[in-house]
Design an enzyme around this catalytic site. Structure first.
Site, short mmCIF file in Angstrom:
data_model
loop_
_atom_site.label_atom_id
_atom_site.label_comp_id
_atom_site.label_asym_id
_atom_site.label_seq_id
_atom_site.Cartn_x
_atom_site.Cartn_y
_atom_site.Cartn_z
N TYR A 141 0.82 -1.21 0.00
CA TYR A 141 0.00 0.00 0.00
C TYR A 141 0.85 1.27 0.00
O TYR A 141 0.40 2.33 -0.41
CB TYR A 141 -0.89 0.04 1.25
CG TYR A 141 -2.21 -0.66 1.10
CD1 TYR A 141 -2.27 -2.01 0.80
CD2 TYR A 141 -3.40 0.03 1.28
CE1 TYR A 141 -3.48 -2.65 0.70
CE2 TYR A 141 -4.62 -0.61 1.17
CZ TYR A 141 -4.66 -1.95 0.88
OH TYR A 141 -5.86 -2.58 0.77
N LYS A 191 3.08 -15.13 2.31
CA LYS A 191 3.20 -15.87 1.04
C LYS A 191 4.68 -16.17 0.84
O LYS A 191 5.31 -15.76 -0.15
CB LYS A 191 2.60 -15.01 -0.10
CG LYS A 191 2.48 -15.74 -1.43
CD LYS A 191 1.41 -16.80 -1.48
CE LYS A 191 1.45 -17.54 -2.80
NZ LYS A 191 0.52 -18.70 -2.86
N ASP A 247 -6.31 -6.92 4.36
CA ASP A 247 -7.46 -6.29 3.70
C ASP A 247 -8.37 -7.36 3.10
O ASP A 247 -9.59 -7.37 3.32
CB ASP A 247 -6.95 -5.34 2.61
CG ASP A 247 -8.09 -4.71 1.82
OD1 ASP A 247 -9.05 -4.24 2.46
OD2 ASP A 247 -8.02 -4.72 0.58
C1 IPM Z 1 -10.33 -1.20 4.11
C2 IPM Z 1 -10.60 -0.61 2.76
C3 IPM Z 1 -9.47 0.32 2.34
C4 IPM Z 1 -8.19 -0.50 2.34
C5 IPM Z 1 -9.68 1.01 1.00
C6 IPM Z 1 -10.96 1.80 0.97
C7 IPM Z 1 -8.51 1.90 0.63
O1 IPM Z 1 -10.81 -1.61 1.82
O2 IPM Z 1 -10.16 -0.42 5.07
O3 IPM Z 1 -10.30 -2.41 4.23
O4 IPM Z 1 -7.88 -1.17 1.35
O5 IPM Z 1 -7.47 -0.46 3.34
MG MG Z 2 -10.90 -3.56 2.67
#
Ligand code: IPM
Ligand code: MG
Length: 358
Positions: A141, A191, A247
């Site tokens: 991310y 992974k 996520d």
């Molecule tokens: C979450 C959401 C977010 C993420 C998105 C909206 C950027 O999916 O909080 O799980 O991927 O962290």
């Molecule tokens: Mg999410």
């Protein structure tokens, strides 16, 4: 006690669920003699519209000067391919980074009365109780570079998955400590058969585990974990994992509870304030219709009471109120069975307020 809470409604149903939640918090304050002061700030698409910035500096400053932050949700079709090139999600990722909220706690708790809202068998999901601990400020991310470039004469896109050992160690230690407060089992998800960052992750877990001899630790590959979470979720206690795997696994796990509309989360760093948000998104399809399930946001506020304000009794009472409302058979559309009446957001909120007691 007096506490200042920054409220970031964000987009879509975010507005409705935070409104529901502050009403519930007012009831908590009245019952226990606290004072909650709310400060509102913009984030996400709304902030793009108003300030041409998904995360205005003022929002960051407001959050930093408060004791806890409640966030609704961000995003929506309106801002996809926005002319500015800005995205609502940059606001969310930005605030997590700005407040250094590296630990994201996503508890998955099955309410017995809700088991038939799940697409899985009753005996699989009955009383499920696991905690996904997701690293929130690193990994793919936030890795740089993240860009478009030419490769072999054609357009290519690049994201970078990078984890420093210190980032892995601090979240893994949290995982062990959390397991000690629960059922003493930690599953580290990676992974490692493919990714170098996962091999470093696994090595780090191995190095640290000696400090927590009372915790049983296992490693699991993320694809297998996705399968196991559906097959036999009760084998898990705490699952610790990187940003993206967390996520994905948490959305999958939400279905154990019957709906994404049920899952709360807490994002915590070394320093206050923590940030509390539902796992679900902005649900633009039902925006403004008074249909959204407010329970994930309300339960996130219960996590704020517990983790940021150390108001354990209040947090338990609020969790109990949510549970009682579900046991009494009250359902919003996302968790209602065919033929059952679906309550509106306001009605569900009022039910929680009605049953909440000291
Ligand atoms: C979450 C959401 C977010 C993420 C998105 C909206 C950027 O999916 O909080 O799980 O991927 O962290
Ligand atoms: Mg999410």
């Amino acid at each position: 006690m007096k506490k200042t809470i920054t409220v970031l409604p964000g987009d879509g149903i975010g507005l409705e669920v935070v409104k529901a939640t502050t009403t519930v918090l007012d009831k908590v304050a009245a019952l226990y003699g606290h004072e909650f002061e709310y400060k509102y700030a913009d984030i996400g698409g709304t902030a793009i519209d108003k300030h041409e910035n998904p995360l205005p500096q003022e929002t960051v400053d407001t959050c930093k000067s408060s004791d806890g932050v409640l966030l609704g949700a961000v995003g929506g079709p309106k801002w996809e391919n926005h002319s500015s090139g800005l995205r609502p999600e940059q606001g969310l990722l930005g605030i997590r980074k700005a407040l250094q909220l590296f630990a994201n706690l996503r508890p998955v708790t099955g309410h017995e009365s809700l088991t038939d809202a799940s697409s899985l068998k009753k005996e699989v999901v009955d009383n499920v109780d696991l905690m996904i601990l997701r690293e929130l400020t690193g990994g793919i991310y936030f890795g740089s570079p993240q860009e478009r470039r030419q490769v072999d004469g054609e357009e290519a896109a690049l994201d970078t998955m990078i984890y420093k050992k210190s980032e892995i160690a601090r979240i893994v230690r949290q995982g062990f400590e959390m397991a000690q407060l629960r059922r003493n089992k930690l599953t580290s998800v990676d992974k490692a058969n493919v990714l170098e960052s996962s091999r470093l992750w696994r090595e780090t877990v191995e190095e640290i585990k000696g400090d927590y001899p009372d915790v049983e630790v296992e490693h699991m590959l993320v694809d297998n974990a996705a399968m196991q979470i559906i097959r036999e979720p009760k084998q898990f206690d705490v699952m610790v994992t990187g940003n993206m795997f967390g996520d994905i696994l948490s959305d999958a796990a939400s279905m154990l509870t019957g709906s994404l509309g049920m899952l709360p989360s807490a994002s915590i760093g070394e320093q206050p304030p923590g940030l509390y948000e539902p796992v679900h998104g902005s649900a633009p399809d039902i925006e403004g219709q008074n249909k959204a399930n407010p329970l994930a946001m309300i339960s996130s506020a219960a996590m704020m009471l517990k983790y940021s304000f150390k108001m354990t009794e209040e947090a338990d009472a609020l969790d109990q109120a949510v549970s009682d409302v579900l046991s009494a058979g009250h359902r919003t559309g996302d968790i209602a069975k065919e033929g059952e009446t679906a309550l509106s957001t306001d009605e569900m909120t009022n039910k929680v307020i009605e049953v909440m007691k000291k």
